[in-house]
Design a protein around this motif. Structure first.
Motif, mmCIF file in Angstrom:
data_model
loop_
_atom_site.group_PDB
_atom_site.id
_atom_site.type_symbol
_atom_site.label_atom_id
_atom_site.label_comp_id
_atom_site.label_asym_id
_atom_site.label_seq_id
_atom_site.Cartn_x
_atom_site.Cartn_y
_atom_site.Cartn_z
ATOM 1 N N ASP A 201 0.820 -1.218 0.000
ATOM 2 C CA ASP A 201 0.000 0.000 0.000
ATOM 3 C C ASP A 201 0.855 1.270 0.000
ATOM 4 O O ASP A 201 0.404 2.326 -0.455
ATOM 5 C CB ASP A 201 -0.918 0.019 1.230
ATOM 6 C CG ASP A 201 -2.047 -0.995 1.130
ATOM 7 O OD1 ASP A 201 -2.297 -1.494 0.012
ATOM 8 O OD2 ASP A 201 -2.673 -1.293 2.174
ATOM 9 N N SER A 202 2.079 1.162 0.509
ATOM 10 C CA SER A 202 2.965 2.327 0.536
ATOM 11 C C SER A 202 3.590 2.615 -0.826
ATOM 12 O O SER A 202 4.092 3.721 -1.064
ATOM 13 C CB SER A 202 4.091 2.104 1.557
ATOM 14 O OG SER A 202 5.093 1.237 1.045
ATOM 15 N N ALA A 224 -0.931 -13.153 -5.294
ATOM 16 C CA ALA A 224 -0.590 -12.637 -6.620
ATOM 17 C C ALA A 224 -1.144 -11.239 -6.850
ATOM 18 O O ALA A 224 -0.592 -10.466 -7.646
ATOM 19 C CB ALA A 224 -1.119 -13.592 -7.701
ATOM 20 N N LYS A 225 -2.209 -10.889 -6.117
ATOM 21 C CA LYS A 225 -2.844 -9.585 -6.330
ATOM 22 C C LYS A 225 -1.909 -8.425 -5.975
ATOM 23 O O LYS A 225 -2.150 -7.285 -6.382
ATOM 24 C CB LYS A 225 -4.135 -9.467 -5.525
ATOM 25 C CG LYS A 225 -3.935 -9.382 -4.019
ATOM 26 C CD LYS A 225 -5.268 -9.185 -3.290
ATOM 27 C CE LYS A 225 -5.070 -8.997 -1.791
ATOM 28 N NZ LYS A 225 -6.372 -8.815 -1.089
ATOM 29 N N HIS A 226 -0.849 -8.702 -5.211
ATOM 30 C CA HIS A 226 0.098 -7.634 -4.900
ATOM 31 C C HIS A 226 0.702 -7.045 -6.179
ATOM 32 O O HIS A 226 1.072 -5.866 -6.208
ATOM 33 C CB HIS A 226 1.215 -8.152 -4.000
ATOM 34 C CG HIS A 226 0.771 -8.505 -2.609
ATOM 35 N ND1 HIS A 226 -0.188 -7.789 -1.936
ATOM 36 C CD2 HIS A 226 1.168 -9.491 -1.757
ATOM 37 C CE1 HIS A 226 -0.376 -8.314 -0.735
ATOM 38 N NE2 HIS A 226 0.436 -9.347 -0.603
ATOM 39 N N GLU A 227 0.774 -7.866 -7.222
ATOM 40 C CA GLU A 227 1.370 -7.398 -8.476
ATOM 41 C C GLU A 227 0.447 -6.446 -9.239
ATOM 42 O O GLU A 227 0.858 -5.871 -10.249
ATOM 43 C CB GLU A 227 1.750 -8.587 -9.357
ATOM 44 C CG GLU A 227 2.901 -9.410 -8.776
ATOM 45 C CD GLU A 227 3.495 -10.388 -9.769
ATOM 46 O OE1 GLU A 227 2.777 -10.765 -10.737
ATOM 47 O OE2 GLU A 227 4.666 -10.789 -9.602
ATOM 48 N N ASN A 228 -0.780 -6.279 -8.752
ATOM 49 C CA ASN A 228 -1.662 -5.278 -9.360
ATOM 50 C C ASN A 228 -1.176 -3.862 -9.089
ATOM 51 O O ASN A 228 -1.587 -2.913 -9.766
ATOM 52 C CB ASN A 228 -3.097 -5.441 -8.834
ATOM 53 C CG ASN A 228 -3.724 -6.763 -9.256
ATOM 54 O OD1 ASN A 228 -3.309 -7.358 -10.240
ATOM 55 N ND2 ASN A 228 -4.719 -7.211 -8.509
ATOM 56 N N THR A 229 -0.310 -3.733 -8.082
ATOM 57 C CA THR A 229 0.293 -2.430 -7.777
ATOM 58 C C THR A 229 1.526 -2.253 -8.659
ATOM 59 O O THR A 229 2.422 -3.105 -8.657
ATOM 60 C CB THR A 229 0.685 -2.346 -6.292
ATOM 61 O OG1 THR A 229 -0.487 -2.512 -5.484
ATOM 62 C CG2 THR A 229 1.327 -1.003 -5.977
ATOM 63 N N GLN A 253 11.454 -4.479 6.418
ATOM 64 C CA GLN A 253 10.708 -5.405 7.273
ATOM 65 C C GLN A 253 9.508 -4.638 7.827
ATOM 66 O O GLN A 253 9.622 -3.894 8.802
ATOM 67 C CB GLN A 253 11.581 -5.908 8.416
ATOM 68 C CG GLN A 253 10.953 -7.001 9.252
ATOM 69 C CD GLN A 253 11.049 -8.366 8.601
ATOM 70 O OE1 GLN A 253 11.969 -8.609 7.839
ATOM 71 N NE2 GLN A 253 10.109 -9.242 8.893
ATOM 72 N N PRO A 254 8.317 -4.799 7.219
ATOM 73 C CA PRO A 254 7.162 -3.957 7.572
ATOM 74 C C PRO A 254 6.214 -4.572 8.602
ATOM 75 O O PRO A 254 5.029 -4.276 8.609
ATOM 76 C CB PRO A 254 6.457 -3.830 6.217
ATOM 77 C CG PRO A 254 6.683 -5.182 5.583
ATOM 78 C CD PRO A 254 8.043 -5.649 6.054
ATOM 79 N N ASN A 298 2.737 1.705 9.554
ATOM 80 C CA ASN A 298 1.628 2.108 8.695
ATOM 81 C C ASN A 298 2.194 2.485 7.334
ATOM 82 O O ASN A 298 3.393 2.810 7.217
ATOM 83 C CB ASN A 298 0.834 3.267 9.310
ATOM 84 C CG ASN A 298 1.679 4.495 9.563
ATOM 85 O OD1 ASN A 298 2.134 5.149 8.621
ATOM 86 N ND2 ASN A 298 1.904 4.830 10.827
ATOM 87 N N PRO A 299 1.384 2.415 6.280
ATOM 88 C CA PRO A 299 1.894 2.664 4.925
ATOM 89 C C PRO A 299 2.538 4.032 4.750
ATOM 90 O O PRO A 299 3.547 4.153 4.049
ATOM 91 C CB PRO A 299 0.641 2.533 4.048
ATOM 92 C CG PRO A 299 -0.259 1.621 4.813
ATOM 93 C CD PRO A 299 -0.028 1.964 6.256
ATOM 94 N N GLU A 300 1.982 5.051 5.390
ATOM 95 C CA GLU A 300 2.514 6.408 5.234
ATOM 96 C C GLU A 300 3.936 6.522 5.790
ATOM 97 O O GLU A 300 4.834 7.096 5.144
ATOM 98 C CB GLU A 300 1.602 7.419 5.921
ATOM 99 C CG GLU A 300 0.199 7.525 5.331
ATOM 100 C CD GLU A 300 -0.714 6.375 5.719
ATOM 101 O OE1 GLU A 300 -1.717 6.148 5.012
ATOM 102 O OE2 GLU A 300 -0.413 5.680 6.731
#
Length: 352
Positions: A201-202, A224-229, A253-254, A298-300
């Motif tokens: 998301d970041s 696999a949906k991560h590759e939509n970004t 490391q998030p 957090n993503p931000e």
């Protein structure tokens, strides 16, 4: 007291113990006992059955559990005996139960949460003799849970011998525009606690500042949906970690909640600076080197940390990498298993 005079067993749940914990067990001469199969070879399918199975475990002077799941069997094995039970805090389950979720998550039923925390404290203080934490942050939590700093010791994990030897001499490219995260699941998807979704998301924000930066997600069990970004690639399982670290400019490391995070140390050994969340146990290893590499979960904040890192000159990154590598040399198997032996013996001397 010599540990050689004690019969010690490490209780574990699953197919096999974590490799680092295998080294810890060897350092204290412990046998291994799996807590989830029955004597006929079938699997035990519930914590209640695991508890009752504990009454049939072989007799030992000391049981040490690898994480929280074997505690069911360990408590049963020691409840009517003079044996000692030690919790090796290699997982985040007790903390997640105490918090009612991950840190920074909104909790609604605080009365229920307080009751559950009191039950956990009662169990730990009356049925478990002590604990070994794997990070400074974990030690603070366990001291509160056990109600006594004297019954908690700290012994951090190590990098596997072959991996340590290879990564410690690896040549890296800190000019690289690739970033990586490593996380795997033996079955199913990688858990939410790893925070992979926050890193993904970041990425749009990161790419707004550095359009050519690419993220590689390494390991089994990723969606696999991560590759939509845009700019994100799910690379999957990699046999040789050298191929990951030699080609990246930053490791991330998030984790939402992780008691340590050995991959953080692996990146430091390789000479690649890591960016980690405050809720990752290994973050304490970075604060003395470069506090800006520790961010909120957090993503931000993750995006901001990545952007700030790549805003640095290559020379500045190389200086950080050098400090990271020098510091991480203390995470060899020989150093860390010796420390574990000393801390374990100190704990047993304290409680007996």
């Amino acid at each position: 007291m010599s540990l050689q005079d004690k019969n010690i067993a490490m209780l574990y749940y699953g197919e096999q113990p974590h490799p680092a914990h295998t080294g810890f067990a060897d350092a204290i001469g412990a046998d291994f006992i799996c807590c989830n199969p029955r004597s006929d070879g079938s699997k035990i399918d519930s914590p209640l059955n695991e508890f009752f199975n504990g009454f049939s475990l072989p007799d030992y002077d000391i049981y040490i559990t690898e994480g929280s799941r074997p505690l069911y069997s360990g408590i049963a094995a020691t409840i009517f005996s003079d044996s000692n039970l030690i919790y090796l805090g290699g997982d985040h389950r007790l903390r997640e139960l105490s918090l009612g979720g991950f840190p920074n998550q909104a909790q609604t039923d605080t009365r229920y949460l307080r009751t559950r925390s009191k039950i956990l404290q009662f169990l730990c203080q009356h049925f478990i003799d002590g604990a070994i934490a794997v990070s400074a942050d974990s030690a603070t939590f366990l001291q509160q849970l056990f109600g006594s700093p004297s019954t908690v010791r700290t012994a951090k994990p190590y990098v596997q011998r072959d991996v340590f030897k290879s990564l410690s001499t690896l040549s890296t490219d800190l000019e690289s525009k690739k970033v990586a995260v490593i996380a795997s699941a033996n079955r199913g998807n990688v858990g939410d606690y790893k925070g992979i979704d926050m890193l993904v998301d970041s990425w749009p924000d990161v790419r707004n500042h550095f359009p050519d930066l690419k993220l590689e997600i390494v390991g089994k069990g990723h969606q696999a949906k991560h590759e939509n970004t845009e700019g994100v690639r799910v690379k999957g399982y990699v046999e040789d970690l050298d191929t990951v670290f030699e080609s990246i400019g930053l490791y991330v490391q998030p984790s939402r909640l992780e008691v340590f995070g050995v991959s953080v140390i692996e990146s430091m050994v390789a000479g690649v600076p890591p960016l980690v969340t405050e809720t990752t146990g290994a973050s304490s290893e970075l604060k003395g080197i470069e506090p800006a590499l520790v961010v909120d979960p957090n993503p931000e904040s993750i995006a901001s940390g990545i952007v700030q890192y790549f805003d640095r000159t290559v020379a500045e990154r190389e200086n950080i990498a050098k400090e990271c590598r020098e510091y991480a040399m203390s995470f060899s198997p020989d150093v860390r298993t010796k420390i574990f032996h000393e801390e374990f013996k100190s704990l047993i001397d304290e409680i007996q």
